[in-house]
Design an enzyme around this catalytic site. Structure first.
Site, short mmCIF file in Angstrom:
data_model
loop_
_atom_site.label_atom_id
_atom_site.label_comp_id
_atom_site.label_asym_id
_atom_site.label_seq_id
_atom_site.Cartn_x
_atom_site.Cartn_y
_atom_site.Cartn_z
N GLY A 164 0.74 -1.02 0.19
CA GLY A 164 0.01 -0.10 0.19
C GLY A 164 0.69 1.29 -0.07
O GLY A 164 0.91 2.56 0.34
N GLY A 199 -0.75 4.84 -0.69
CA GLY A 199 -2.10 5.20 0.19
C GLY A 199 -1.36 6.31 0.44
O GLY A 199 -0.36 6.92 0.14
N GLN A 200 -1.95 7.23 1.23
CA GLN A 200 -1.81 8.15 2.18
C GLN A 200 -1.01 8.00 3.17
O GLN A 200 0.52 8.85 3.03
CB GLN A 200 -3.10 8.56 3.15
N ARG A 252 -3.67 2.48 -6.87
CA ARG A 252 -3.05 4.11 -7.35
C ARG A 252 -1.50 4.04 -8.17
O ARG A 252 -0.74 3.29 -7.31
CB ARG A 252 -2.84 4.36 -6.16
N ASP A 270 -0.72 -7.24 -6.80
CA ASP A 270 -1.75 -6.85 -6.11
C ASP A 270 -1.42 -8.08 -4.26
O ASP A 270 -1.41 -8.91 -4.54
CB ASP A 270 -3.37 -7.96 -6.92
N ILE A 271 -2.25 -7.63 -3.88
CA ILE A 271 -1.42 -7.65 -2.18
C ILE A 271 -2.15 -9.26 -1.68
O ILE A 271 -2.07 -10.58 -0.83
CB ILE A 271 -1.79 -7.24 -1.12
N TYR A 274 -15.70 -1.99 7.14
CA TYR A 274 -13.92 -2.06 7.52
C TYR A 274 -13.39 -2.54 9.16
O TYR A 274 -12.47 -2.81 9.17
CB TYR A 274 -13.49 -0.74 7.34
N LYS A 312 -10.40 -4.69 10.42
CA LYS A 312 -9.69 -4.34 11.72
C LYS A 312 -9.67 -5.07 13.12
O LYS A 312 -8.97 -5.39 13.09
CB LYS A 312 -9.47 -2.86 11.63
C1 VAH Z 1 -11.29 5.57 6.74
N1 VAH Z 1 -9.03 7.07 7.61
O1 VAH Z 1 -11.54 6.91 7.28
C2 VAH Z 1 -9.13 5.93 7.31
C3 VAH Z 1 -9.40 6.17 9.33
C4 VAH Z 1 -10.16 6.27 11.56
C5 VAH Z 1 -10.24 6.50 9.63
O2 VAH Z 1 -9.17 4.12 9.55
O3 VAH Z 1 -11.17 5.31 7.13
#
Ligand code: VAH
Length: 312
Positions: A8, A11-12, A37, A53-54, A142, A146
């Site tokens: 990644g 990414g940001q 990206r 690709d991961i 998401y 996590k």
């Molecule tokens: C999101 N920037 O908004 C990420 C992050 C805490 C939020 O994991 O999905």
């Protein structure tokens, strides 16, 4: 850490972390992996870059083995808002990607950094001064990936001795890379809008309080935890860390101090508002401060000043 692979990397976080690690460990010792990206031209020019690709486990392990990688910083994932538009794809990328990284690390003796998030908490979690150890029942895909990732990293440490470490990041703010598909992205987009149009239409309610952090502190946290004394880490994965906690209204007020003509209005996006409402307002990060001396350098005013100076 001597030979580091970052997934990644486009990414940001990766856009800022890759050059920081290359400055510290040498360009040729930091291997950047990107996929969807396009990489920042500097990232591509300054050291080894692979498009992969991961979910391609063999391809990733070939790179790890060929370069004798000892540490994998695993950043590749779909973020919260995107994950809600394609939950099955998010589970596939986020969980099979992490499983590949952990299996490769078990076989190749790599340490692993896994970025969890405030998203690993849910609506039944205490939302003020959220404890390090508490209820984790996220109701977003998401967030489910996590909290599952935290547990999988703990398992690979306890069962196979893989040196896994990680933090729960808040929203991250950077001027070097535009975030994509996150719920906290407003806290970056607002700066571009303030400078270009002196106005921003925010997709969250004005009183939506969330933990946030300026990217230099996030980069420092990754380096610090990966270089900390492993015997001092009673918790390994999912350390609460934060630097500030603010609402869109408070962020706008701070920007107006430097751009008086700036105005903000609100058109709430129900999907991202529901995600934000399920997250804590402010985490207690005293355990990270005690176990590996976490200490952020930037508060709201300092971050706003540096963001506007850097983007002007
Ligand atoms: C999101 N920037 O908004 C990420 C992050 C805490 C939020 O994991 O999905």
């Amino acid at each position: 850490m001597k030979k580091i692979l970052i997934t990644g990397a486009t990414g940001q976080i990766g856009t800022e972390l890759t050059p920081a690690l290359r400055n510290k460990f040498g360009n040729e010792n930091v291997f950047a992996i990107g996929h969807k990206r396009r990489p920042d031209p500097n990232l591509h020019a300054s050291g080894p870059y692979y498009s992969l690709d991961i979910r391609d486990c063999h391809g990733l392990e070939t790179i790890v083995a060929a370069h004798d990688v000892d540490t994998i910083i695993h950043l590749a994932s779909l973020l919260s808002a995107t994950a809600e538009t394609q939950p099955q794809q998010a589970w596939d990328i986020n969980m099979n990607g992490l499983t590949n990284v952990l299996e490769i690390s078990r076989r190749q003796q790599c340490a692993v950094f896994f970025p969890s998030s405030i998203a690993a908490f849910g609506p039944t979690t205490p939302s003020d001064n959220t404890p390090q150890d508490t209820i984790q029942r996220p109701n977003t895909m998401y967030g489910i990936t996590k909290v599952s990732g935290e547990l999988l990293c703990d398992y690979y440490y306890q069962r196979f001795g893989v040196d896994t470490r990680g933090v729960r990041f808040p929203g991250l703010i950077s001027y070097k890379a535009i975030p994509g598909g996150g719920t906290t992205d407003y806290a970056v987009h607002i700066f571009y809008a303030a400078l270009r149009e002196q106005h921003y239409v925010c997709y969250l309610r004005p009183d939506t309080r969330l933990d946030m952090m300026y990217m230099p502190d996030a980069i420092a946290a990754i380096m610090q935890i990966m270089e900390s004394d492993t015997t001092a880490l009673a918790h390994r994965n999912g350390f609460n860390i934060t630097a500030m906690s603010f609402t869109p209204e408070q962020l706008a007020y701070e920007i107006k101090k430097l751009i008086p003509e700036f105005t903000i209005t609100y058109t709430v996006d129900p999907v991202r508002q529901a995600i934000a409402d399920s997250w804590p307002r402010h985490m207690d990060d005293s355990v990270a401060r005690a176990e590996w001396r976490w200490a952020p350098q930037y508060d709201l005013a300092a971050m706003v000043r540096e963001m506007l100076d850097s983007l002007s």
